[in-house]
Write an enzyme that holds these catalytic residues in place. Structure first.
Site, short mmCIF file in Angstrom:
data_model
loop_
_atom_site.label_atom_id
_atom_site.label_comp_id
_atom_site.label_asym_id
_atom_site.label_seq_id
_atom_site.Cartn_x
_atom_site.Cartn_y
_atom_site.Cartn_z
N GLU A 164 0.84 -1.20 0.00
CA GLU A 164 0.00 0.00 0.00
C GLU A 164 0.87 1.25 0.00
O GLU A 164 0.62 2.21 -0.74
CB GLU A 164 -0.92 0.00 1.22
N SER A 198 -2.75 0.94 11.08
CA SER A 198 -1.31 0.99 10.84
C SER A 198 -0.93 2.32 10.21
O SER A 198 -1.79 3.10 9.78
CB SER A 198 -0.89 -0.16 9.92
#
Length: 768
Positions: A164, A198
């Site tokens: 990501e 996160s």
């Protein structure tokens, strides 16, 4: 809405790509498009070709390029039968807006993120398999063939937090022209992303750090003119350091600290009050220590957190959550939680933050964009110190006047019909957590990542957000060190955009056919123990998931913690070994006979080699005179005699008695030697060679004759002449029969007239 037709000028030479972002709360389809690179090259009005293909929305107008369904695909972990109905609207929307003729060459990806990572590996594999089957057999879009990445290759899989971050880094630098320019003129931006679970960082270290670092990922992109740009990017993620999970850890720590400071004589109330500086003043929230580090020291009963509204104290109490004291590998630099990150030169590296960096700056404070820590902390201090009742009154007034900002989206039937508005279930929690999130972001940026604080010596009271860029330029810092963003133009900054930039770049023809094709950065990476990114590959068996289901049935002495190893895995391997032993025991007779046949075959092959060398008869392995205990020397000595005895005692052919009349034959006495000799050669040596003067006159006609066993006899029963025998022996050195003359050469025969009779059965009688 029907798909665009071939008569549409916008559609001419256009390519498409679609990505389904399968998140934890929902799955969003996003359609992108770009012009074919070949047509762009041939267009005289195309302008400069030293740029990447222009990736834009996949529809001409409106928000039809995006479509979302809820809930997240991870909710089907125990019910994969519902995945087909869940994905059907997304697939129908893609077929509606992408021309049917272009669908076979349009790549379709379903890339799952945080929600799917929380499932067990077995559930992950089942969901991905069902998704792959539906997309492959219910659409004409391009889906990868099976590979180690999964049954649909890289088209359907779970991506890591590092991926990501890497795709987001590509998207940011694509939108900010970070890939434009050559040599030192090209400066890329760093990428910061923070979600609820996160936070990620991705950036390109300086030249010296790139030469020393070994955990960088190579990113290859191809410009429209065919040239390639190469970048080495560092990317990492901190799980548990998003705003939501950081808040859960903070609540647990705060409650435990309050309990440890409570006097033992103080009575325990059913619902205790705990002071919380990270909540607006007088805000009361009832929470439990979900992730307390010592859950057994105090019951997990509800506690009421009472806000004191002190941003400075909130900064101090959230700082330990960074775990700055965690051990760091030797000879490396770490930021927080013991995670290695190459040193960052903030005078040259400029960062862009998305997601929570943008939401927590813009939606309440209105400070999105260029970041000034002084102004940001001032706004946070003022907000936290306000009474919660006052905040709610202003919120209701803003909502009535339609002035409430936010990133919320109003959707109807999956379509976004309005943006910048919040629903009640998003507005209130955002205002409640704004003080904590602001403190957490400041600590992550400055205490965690190490970003310097820019302080104006002339005074901080005059600092304004829209003057930060000009102020940084006047101080010789160039671009702002950090700025939060959500979109560039009408294109949102999303990791899905970075994935499509890669796909568009792959379709640009290279300058030479010898240039290797472009791959995703992780597809080119050889995964080892020290790889910067490890792909998510659901294993065949998930022992952890099985243990989770059986742990409550096992005693504490049989758990992984007590034994030091997985008892479930141990029992599984014991079962496999036991099954193998059982199968071998049941097949022991067949295995034994097979081994014997192989052993006899090897013995036969060895004896056959000796027999062929000495022109001995070849027999079945069962009649071989060789055994493993027989030495090679004894085999060489006994083999000729045993072969002769077998030849004389054969029932298949018994010749009549042979008489040999010798009139003072000068036969030599030969000593038996263990050296291997050929019986055919011995046939011609002592008898048939003329220089030895050996003849055998026939009693009837005086001709020298001899009988050769196995050779034809002439009509009338006469034997083959010596000359014939000589010629025959020269033509039949590999005969399977033994000539008696070889035996005569190994005996001492009287020079006087004698007659030797060979009786049936192999006995010999002499007559004088």
């Amino acid at each position: 809405m029907p798909p665009p037709t071939a008569a549409d000028a916008w559609l001419t030479g256009r390519r498409f790509g679609a990505v389904i972002d399968a998140g934890s709360s929902g799955s969003r389809l996003q359609i992108y498009s770009w012009k074919d690179a070949r047509l762009t090259r041939s267009d005289p009005n195309a302008g400069s070709l030293d740029t990447l293909p222009k990736v834009e929305k996949g529809t001409q107008s409106g928000e039809d390029w995006s479509y979302k369904v809820e809930p997240g695909i991870s909710s089907f972990g125990d019910n994969t039968e519902g995945i087909a109905a869940y994905l059907a609207p997304l697939l129908a929307h893609a077929r509606t807006h992408i021309p049917p003729a272009l669908q076979p060459e349009t790549p379709l990806f379903l890339l799952a993120t945080a929600g799917m990572r929380l499932l067990s590996p077995v559930q992950q594999a089942e969901v991905l398999q069902a998704t792959c089957h539906f997309l492959k057999f219910h659409s004409n879009f391009r889906i990868d063939d099976p590979s180690p990445a999964g049954s649909c290759g890289s088209s359907v899989r779970i991506i890591t937090g590092e991926e990501e971050g890497l795709f987001g880094w590509i998207a940011v630098n694509y939108l900010m022209d970070g890939f434009v320019g050559t040599g030192r003129d090209r400066q890329t931006y760093g990428f910061l992303d923070m979600g609820g679970a996160s936070t990620q960082i991705a950036f390109e270290p300086g030249q010296e750090e790139r030469e020393r670092a070994s955990n960088l990922i190579d990113v290859r992109l191809r410009l429209l003119d065919g040239h390639e740009v190469n970048h080495q990017v560092f990317v990492t993620t901190w799980l548990g350091y998003g705003t939501n999970q950081a808040r859960e850890r903070y609540v647990g720590k705060t409650i435990l600290d309050s309990e440890s400071s409570r006097s033992p004589s103080t009575p325990v109330a059913s619902e205790e009050n705990v002071l919380d500086p990270c909540l607006p003043k007088d805000l009361r929230l009832t929470e439990s220590p979900i992730q307390s580090e010592e859950p057994d020291t105090h019951p997990r009963k509800p506690h009421t957190l009472v806000g004191t509204g002190s941003f400075e104290q909130c900064l101090q109490q959230t700082l330990p959550l960074l775990n700055k004291d965690a051990p760091c590998p030797e000879d490396t630099s770490c930021l927080f939680n013991g995670v290695h990150v190459p040193p960052i030169d903030f005078s040259a590296s400029h960062f862009i933050g998305v997601s929570e960096y943008w939401y927590s700056s813009e939606h309440v404070f209105g400070l999105g964009g260029a970041y000034d820590v002084v102004q940001y902390e001032r706004a946070a201090s003022e907000f936290c110190a306000r009474d919660w009742a006052d905040i709610m009154r202003e919120h209701r007034a803003s909502r009535e006047q339609g002035r409430l900002g936010g990133d919320g989206q109003v959707e109807q039937s999956g379509h976004v019909v309005d943006v910048g508005r919040w629903g009640d279930n998003v507005e209130i929690p955002r205002l409640q957590m704004q003080c904590f999130k602001a403190a957490w972001i400041v600590n992550v940026l400055h205490e965690g990542i190490g970003m310097p604080r820019l302080v104006d010596p002339g005074g901080n009271s005059t600092t304004a957000g829209d003057k930060v860029a000009e102020q940084a330029q006047s101080k010789g810092l160039g671009r702002p060190t950090f700025q939060s963003m959500d979109a560039v133009g009408d294109i949102a900054i999303s990791w899905t955009l970075g994935k499509m930039v890669l796909e568009a770049s792959k379709e640009v023809p290279p300058l030479s056919a010898s240039v290797p094709p472009l791959q995703d950065p992780l597809d080119d990476l050889k995964f080892t123990d020290d790889s910067p990114v490890s792909p998510i590959r659901p294993p065949f068996l998930d022992f952890d998931a099985i243990e989770d289901q059986l742990t409550h049935r096992l005693s504490s002495s049989l758990t992984r913690q007590a034994l030091g190893f997985s008892p479930i895995a141990f029992l599984f391997y014991v079962f496999v070994v036991g099954m193998m032993v059982f199968v071998m025991f049941r097949l022991r007779h067949r295995l034994r006979s097979t081994i014997r046949r192989i052993h006899k075959k090897n013995r036969y092959d060895l004896s056959e080699g000796y027999a062929m060398e000495e022109a001995q008869p070849l027999r079945s392995p069962s009649s071989l005179p060789w055994s493993p205990s027989t030495s090679r020397l004894s085999f060489q000595v006994l083999q000729p005699l045993k072969s002769l005895s077998s030849s004389l005692g054969s029932r298949a052919f018994r010749p009549p008695p042979i008489k040999i009349h010798s009139h003072h034959l000068p036969v030599r006495s030969s000593h038996f030697s263990p050296i291997r000799t050929s019986p055919i050669r011995s046939l011609s040596t002592p008898v048939l060679r003329a220089q030895n003067g050996l003849t055998a006159p026939d009693a009837a006609n005086g001709s020298a004759t001899a009988f050769v066993p196995g050779s034809p006899r002439l009509d009338g029963g006469s034997s083959v002449s010596v000359g014939s025998v000589s010629s025959l022996s020269s033509r039949s050195r590999n005969s399977s029969q033994m000539n008696l003359t070889s035996l005569a050469a190994r005996q001492t025969i009287s020079r006087t007239n004698s007659t030797m009779h060979v009786q049936p059965g192999g006995s010999i009688r002499y007559e004088h």
